[in-house]
Design an enzyme around this catalytic site. Structure first.
Site, mmCIF file in Angstrom:
data_model
loop_
_atom_site.group_PDB
_atom_site.id
_atom_site.type_symbol
_atom_site.label_atom_id
_atom_site.label_comp_id
_atom_site.label_asym_id
_atom_site.label_seq_id
_atom_site.Cartn_x
_atom_site.Cartn_y
_atom_site.Cartn_z
ATOM 1 N N GLU A 47 -7.138 3.908 3.266
ATOM 2 C CA GLU A 47 -7.677 2.977 4.269
ATOM 3 C C GLU A 47 -8.355 3.779 5.376
ATOM 4 O O GLU A 47 -7.860 4.847 5.754
ATOM 5 C CB GLU A 47 -6.486 2.185 4.863
ATOM 6 C CG GLU A 47 -6.829 1.309 6.053
ATOM 7 C CD GLU A 47 -5.584 0.752 6.769
ATOM 8 O OE1 GLU A 47 -4.541 1.464 6.835
ATOM 9 O OE2 GLU A 47 -5.655 -0.388 7.259
ATOM 10 N N CYS A 172 -3.511 -1.651 2.906
ATOM 11 C CA CYS A 172 -2.322 -1.331 3.695
ATOM 12 C C CYS A 172 -1.356 -2.505 3.882
ATOM 13 O O CYS A 172 -0.630 -2.838 2.975
ATOM 14 C CB CYS A 172 -2.726 -0.729 5.041
ATOM 15 S SG CYS A 172 -1.312 0.087 5.810
HETATM 16 N N1 CDV Z 1 -2.395 0.116 8.693
HETATM 17 C C1 CDV Z 1 -1.415 -0.773 8.480
HETATM 18 O O1 CDV Z 1 -1.663 -1.901 8.062
HETATM 19 N N2 CDV Z 1 -0.157 -0.367 8.777
HETATM 20 C C2 CDV Z 1 0.988 -1.220 8.676
HETATM 21 C C3 CDV Z 1 2.028 -0.839 9.718
HETATM 22 C C4 CDV Z 1 1.545 -1.129 11.088
HETATM 23 C C5 CDV Z 1 3.317 -1.616 9.510
HETATM 24 C C6 CDV Z 1 1.633 -1.159 7.299
HETATM 25 O O2 CDV Z 1 1.996 -2.214 6.774
HETATM 26 O O3 CDV Z 1 1.831 -0.073 6.766
#
Ligand code: CDV
Length: 314
Positions: A47, A172
């Protein structure tokens, strides 16, 4: 003949705040060439793979915010990556911050694209589940301002016919939501690609920090198993500008097994030969998804925020 696809998961170590796009692209090129030497047909990058994870910084000046975004893809910094991938005959997934104009409106998305072996754009995905907060929270050791800098994606969770299979993308935090896999699973997905930047320390629930690695693999393995899909999950890892990012990038089989996993928190390529026909076997013989799912008996209705139980209705 099996549909065997050799895939590389190209984990990145930290990217410094001052590291320019060109320097990062050199690192991506090095991983791409390693992947070619190991016969990969597809490489997955993280990402926001072109910069440091900038949502950790509070910014009020929109012009400054926009310096972290790409208004075109490819652009002057990334064209060399597209050219080299085409020369090597490798497709890739790349995450970046996208600035675009749609219907006369300027928009900001956390985006991933998929490019095929011939250099053609297969598809685009824009992150739906944006974690964090929209205002500065100075008591935190670092910010997580995705809700400030991005809008939720407006493309849904499409799947694409590519690489001799049915493939989809997410980004993510999406990986923690069953709907992400489900929407693609209901479209017969066989390969889900995703990049992540996951801080080990989550200020609102510090008791869970010790389980950051476990929860990462838990959701990837469950998503793969429940939908009979390969999952390739790739981190930006290590200590980035004082923020600890988890690693453990991995390739998960449709059986839920991790077939390979990164051992470092730096730039590292892992490779697996992924048999997409294993998905067909699971979707049909093992589970018979078409014959055994019983959606009309689930007792659920769909509300504006997704699926809610009728028992919650007053
Ligand atoms: N970049 C992200 O989406 N990170 C989130 C953190 C903030 C919990 C994740 O789900 O890994």
């Amino acid at each position: 003949m099996t549909r065997s696809l050799t895939i590389g998961a190209a984990q990145l170590g930290p990217i410094a705040r001052g590291e320019g796009r060109e320097a990062v692209v050199e690192r991506l090129l090095a991983l791409l060439r390693q992947a070619a030497a190991r016969d990969c047909k597809l490489v997955v990058f993280p990402e926001l793979a072109l910069t440091t994870f900038f949502p950790r910084y509070f910014m009020e000046d929109q012009a400054e915010v926009d310096t972290w975004f790409e208004a075109e893809m490819p652009n002057n910094s990334t064209q060399v990556l597209f050219d080299e991938a085409r020369r090597l005959g490798i497709g890739f997934y790349l995450g970046y911050a996208e600035l675009c104009v749609e219907n006369g409106q300027t928009r900001h998305f956390n985006t991933a694209i998929l490019v095929d072996e011939a250099g053609n754009l297969v598809g685009k995905y824009r992150k739906v589940h944006l974690p964090g907060h929209a205002e500065n929270e100075p008591e935190r050791p670092f910010q997580h301002l995705e809700k400030r800098y991005f809008e939720p994606g407006n493309l849904g969770f499409p799947v694409f016919q590519a690489f001799d299979g049915i493939v989809g993308m997410c980004i993510c935090n999406d990986r923690r939501w069953p709907e992400t896999y489900r929407v693609m699973g209901m479209q017969g997905v066989e390969l889900i690609m995703l990049g992540y930047n996951t801080p080990r320390y989550f200020a609102p629930a510090p008791d869970l920090n010790r389980m950051a690695d476990f929860h990462n693999h838990l959701v990837l393995q469950a998503g793969a198993y429940q939908n009979g899909s390969w999952v390739v999950a790739v981190a930006k890892a290590g200590e980035e500008e004082g923020c600890d990012l988890i690693g453990e990038s991995c390739i998960v089989a449709p059986t839920g097994e991790i077939v390979t996993q990164c051992q470092t928190l730096g730039d590292e390529l892992i490779v697996a030969s992924c048999d997409l026909d294993l998905c067909t076997m699971l979707h049909t013989k093992r589970w018979d998804f078409a014959g055994n799912r019983e959606p009309e008996h689930y007792g659920l209705i769909t509300g504006s925020k997704g699926v809610v139980s009728p028992f919650d209705q007053s």
